[in-house]
Design a protein around this motif. Structure first.
Motif, PDB file in Angstrom:
ATOM      1  N   HIS A 124      32.017  -8.508 -25.163  1.00 41.23           N
ATOM      2  CA  HIS A 124      31.926  -7.803 -23.878  1.00 41.23           C
ATOM      3  C   HIS A 124      32.942  -6.699 -23.640  1.00 41.23           C
ATOM      4  CE1 HIS A 124      29.241 -11.137 -22.889  1.00 41.23           C
ATOM      5  NE2 HIS A 124      28.806 -10.402 -21.901  1.00 41.23           N
ATOM      6  N   CYS A 166      20.482 -13.858 -19.555  1.00 43.49           N
ATOM      7  CA  CYS A 166      20.593 -14.295 -20.937  1.00 43.49           C
ATOM      8  C   CYS A 166      19.231 -14.618 -21.563  1.00 43.49           C
ATOM      9  CB  CYS A 166      21.418 -15.576 -20.951  1.00 43.49           C
ATOM     10  SG  CYS A 166      22.691 -15.644 -19.673  1.00 43.49           S
ATOM     11  N   MET A 207      21.510 -18.824 -18.944  1.00 41.50           N
ATOM     12  CA  MET A 207      22.157 -20.016 -19.520  1.00 41.50           C
ATOM     13  C   MET A 207      23.625 -20.114 -19.124  1.00 41.50           C
ATOM     14  SD  MET A 207      24.388 -19.246 -22.209  1.00 41.50           S
ATOM     15  CE  MET A 207      25.005 -17.620 -22.548  1.00 41.50           C
TER      16      MET A 207
HETATM   17  S1  MSK Z   1      25.878 -11.561 -22.922  1.00 39.00           S
HETATM   18  S2  MSK Z   1      25.983 -13.862 -19.994  1.00 39.00           S
HETATM   19  S3  MSK Z   1      23.946 -14.115 -22.732  1.00 39.00           S
HETATM   20  S4  MSK Z   1      23.294 -11.651 -20.451  1.00 39.00           S
HETATM   21 FE1  MSK Z   1      26.506 -10.681 -21.274  1.00 39.00          FE
HETATM   22 FE2  MSK Z   1      23.816 -12.006 -22.552  1.00 39.00          FE
HETATM   23 FE3  MSK Z   1      23.930 -13.747 -20.578  1.00 39.00          FE
HETATM   24 FE4  MSK Z   1      25.904 -13.594 -22.200  1.00 39.00          FE
END
Ligand code: MSK
Ligand code: SF4
Length: 657
Positions: free
Chosen positions: A271, A456, A563
């Motif tokens: 991130h 997610c 999730m």
């Molecule tokens: S990465 S919080 S799986 S959107 Fe932001 Fe994806 Fe959900 Fe993680």
């Protein structure tokens, strides 16, 4: 018959049931041939605990854990006397607190970086978007006239630090909230003071024997979630834009076919933009490019995944290889020469998959080590040291590749990078940039409403399926869809992030898309960038004609395959901001309780939004559209209108209505 017990062989789950993503499916088939296990297999083999799934248990002290009966939730209370409502509100609050902490800690790291850059202690990064710096400063009342960039930036970081550390008052970006929404928050006592204080207080309140009224706990959950959406997350987005550039639409390829067999493939997953910005420098470093060529490669191929990928893609047009549920599968290609991760949504299971294909898995953030991975710490003061080392490891792996390579030959083109600033410009043009055309098209019914579809992917549901079916149903009904995070990648893989996808939209939305040349699905970036949707909603209210608060807008939100605890925090800040927000997969509370009624009905009666739930994407679309129609009716714009050219006095009438 043999005396020996006959043990029925457990049927292996079918891979076609795991995902609608062809590339991921191809790799899961290879994984099975290679004897490699992924989260899809583990989910199939691990039945979710039914009590935990509904948060019908408490382990907040050692008099418990206490379990409740979800079929008769009021039949008993915990050893301390806590009711099911208290227990569920506390469990839910802790999810909000953790999710909000994740976003705000990330945002605070961005402010720390910004301060060091402004003070000249870090020279590897600089302010790239001065225009945005000025606009953000002005939005919170910082004087910009006749002042240097450094003076404005100094005031801005001092002001934005309050988002995290302030103990009394209102966070700076409360100034961006539409007046009536803010008034409601003030009346309810939920305007955030500072994120650290709100998260600390929420955790305190959930300790045994403190806050034991589900309504009061939820009030603090709202305040904490708002400190995330309008605080931690929004600051992270704005500072990232100022430092690294505000996204504008860019054509990018998505899917595993962006890997190149004859290149050194470097994947970034996580991130934090400071890390991937530095990686972009490292992969272009002439000595490293030469080293890659000396190792027999054509070059170095940088690719993103998950939310780092969504941000790199939006800001720089770096190709994206897949979302959360594809991160193990891509390693099975054998073509990944390094996977470099930082924070959030990094599965520990990556270690064993990476090990099978001799791919180095490198952790870089001091907050996130993984047992079995190699840690090379990233330091903002000398960022390239880490990212150069990672690239060197990738080159070495390329030179010594032993794994058989199989790259799914699938790439999906699309247009991404729609910041709220660009939506403004795109619809209004450079001389008349404003939200007026969007509001006008909603008022005249060409666009029925706006939906944020985010979040997610989750192995408890066929990967990408609910996202895709939901969004298709929404655009078919003239609902413009804004997207972030892993959901955006699901739709990109289906080709819906192209202007040509307008043919799948209803006639009104299609006409608008074709006039402007935009896709019916607009990708705004990573999950932190959900704050862009909040700003867009505020701009729509400010523009006029669609009510006085965010709760009045014909809009709805959804996370059909959520999730993470971050998703719960995001959902709660959308609800507290006035948005009807529907989640899929599962909802972590017992249905027949007062707490459930509060989340699904009571909050709306307080002037906020409300939660909704269904695992069925078609039903979800119906629920969202019904809500949008209810809001249109309340605004008096539910009847089809002929196109009329409005003059200023008409517009004033609309605003006064
Ligand atoms: S990465 S919080 S799986 S959107 Fe932001 Fe994806 Fe959900 Fe993680
Ligand atoms: Fe049980 Fe109360 Fe302790 Fe929770 S806080 S574990 S309900 S005794």
């Amino acid at each position: 018959m043999d005396e020996k017990k006959v043990v029925a062989k457990k049927k292996e789950p079918e891979i076609k049931d795991f995902t609608i993503c062809d590339a991921t499916r191809q790799m899961l088939e290879k994984a099975r041939r290679d004897g490699v296990e992924t989260a899809f297999d583990r989910a199939a083999n691990m039945k979710p605990c039914p009590i935990g799934a509904e948060s019908a248990c408490c382990k907040n002290c050692s008099m418990g854990p206490c379990r409740f009966n979800s079929r008769d939730p009021y039949a008993k209370v915990g050893v301390c006397g806590a009711t099911i409502d208290t227990v569920q509100a506390r469990n839910f609050a802790r999810m909000v607190a953790t999710g909000a902490a994740a976003h705000t800690d990330h945002g605070m790291a961005m402010v720390d970086l910004f301060r060091e850059v402004v003070n000249g202690h870090i020279t590897e990064y600089r302010i790239k978007d001065e225009d945005k710096l000025i606009k953000v400063a002005q939005s919170i009342g910082i004087e910009t006239e006749d002042r240097s960039v450094k003076e404005i930036a100094t005031d801005l970081y001092e002001e934005l630090e309050r988002t995290y550390t302030q103990v009394e008052g209102e966070i700076p970006f409360a100034k961006r909230v539409p007046e009536k929404t803010l008034e409601t928050w003030r009346k309810l006592g939920i305007v955030p003071r500072g994120a650290m204080r709100e998260i600390m207080e929420l955790m305190h309140r959930t300790h045994i024997g403190v806050d034991q009224h589900y309504e009061n706990i939820t009030r603090q959950s709202n305040r904490t979630a708002l400190a995330d959406g309008w605080g931690g997350s929004m600051v992270a987005t704005e500072i990232s834009d100022i430092l690294f550039g505000t996204p504008t639409p860019v054509a990018v390829d998505v899917n595993m076919g962006v890997l190149k067999e004859d290149h050194v493939n470097v994947i970034i997953h996580g991130h934090e933009p400071n890390m991937f910005e530095s990686m972009m420098v490292s992969v272009n470093e002439p000595t490293l490019v030469q080293a890659a060529k000396d190792a027999g490669a054509e070059g170095i191929n940088l690719v993103g995944m998950c939310c780092s990928g969504a941000e790199m893609m939006s800001r720089h047009g770096v190709p994206h290889a897949g979302n959360f549920m594809s991160t193990e599968a891509i390693l099975v290609t054998g073509a990944v020469d390094v996977m470099c991760v930082d924070i959030q949504c990094i599965k520990q299971g990556l270690v064993s998959v990476a090990d099978c294909y001799k791919t180095p898995l490198i952790t870089t953030n001091p907050r996130a080590h993984i047992e079995g991975a190699t840690h090379i710490e990233f330091d903002d003061h000398n960022p390239q040291k880490c990212t150069d080392d990672v690239v060197i490891k990738a080159i070495s792996r390329f030179k010594n590749r032993t794994a058989a390579i199989e790259i799914p030959n699938i790439r999906n083109a699309g247009v991404h990078g729609f910041s709220h600033e660009y939506i403004n410009y795109m619809l209004g043009g450079s001389f008349r940039s404003s939200y007026t055309p969007l509001n006008d098209n909603i008022i005249n019914g060409r666009i029925r409403g706006v939906a944020g579809v985010v979040g997610c992917t989750n192995p408890r549901i066929k990967q990408d399926w609910a996202h895709v079916e939901l969004v298709k149903a929404l655009i078919k009904n003239d609902v413009l869809v804004l997207q972030t995070g892993c959901s955006q990648i699901s739709l990109a893989k289906e080709g819906l992030c192209t202007p040509e996808a307008a043919y799948l939209a209803g006639p009104g939305l299609r006409e608008v898309c074709e006039t402007v040349g935009m896709p019916p699905v607009l990708g705004l970036g990573s999950c932190v960038d959900n704050s862009r949707i909040l700003i867009a909603a505020s701009e729509m209210v400010r523009e006029g004609g669609l009510g006085d608060s965010i709760a009045d807008l014909p809009a709805a939100g959804a996370a059909p395959e959520w999730m993470s605890e971050k998703a719960i925090s995001i959902g709660q800040y959308f609800v507290a901001s006035g948005v009807y927000t529907v989640f899929g997969v599962t909802f972590p509370i017992v249905k027949e309780t007062k707490f459930h009624k509060l989340l699904f009905e009571g909050l709306e009666e307080q002037g906020l939004g409300k939660w909704g739930f269904t695992a069925d994407p078609y039903e979800m679309a119906k629920m969202m559209i019904a809500h949008i129609d209810k809001k249109r009716q309340a605004l008096g714009i539910d009847k089809a209108r002929d196109r009329v050219l409005r003059d200023m006095s008409d517009r004033r009438d609309i605003e006064a209505a």
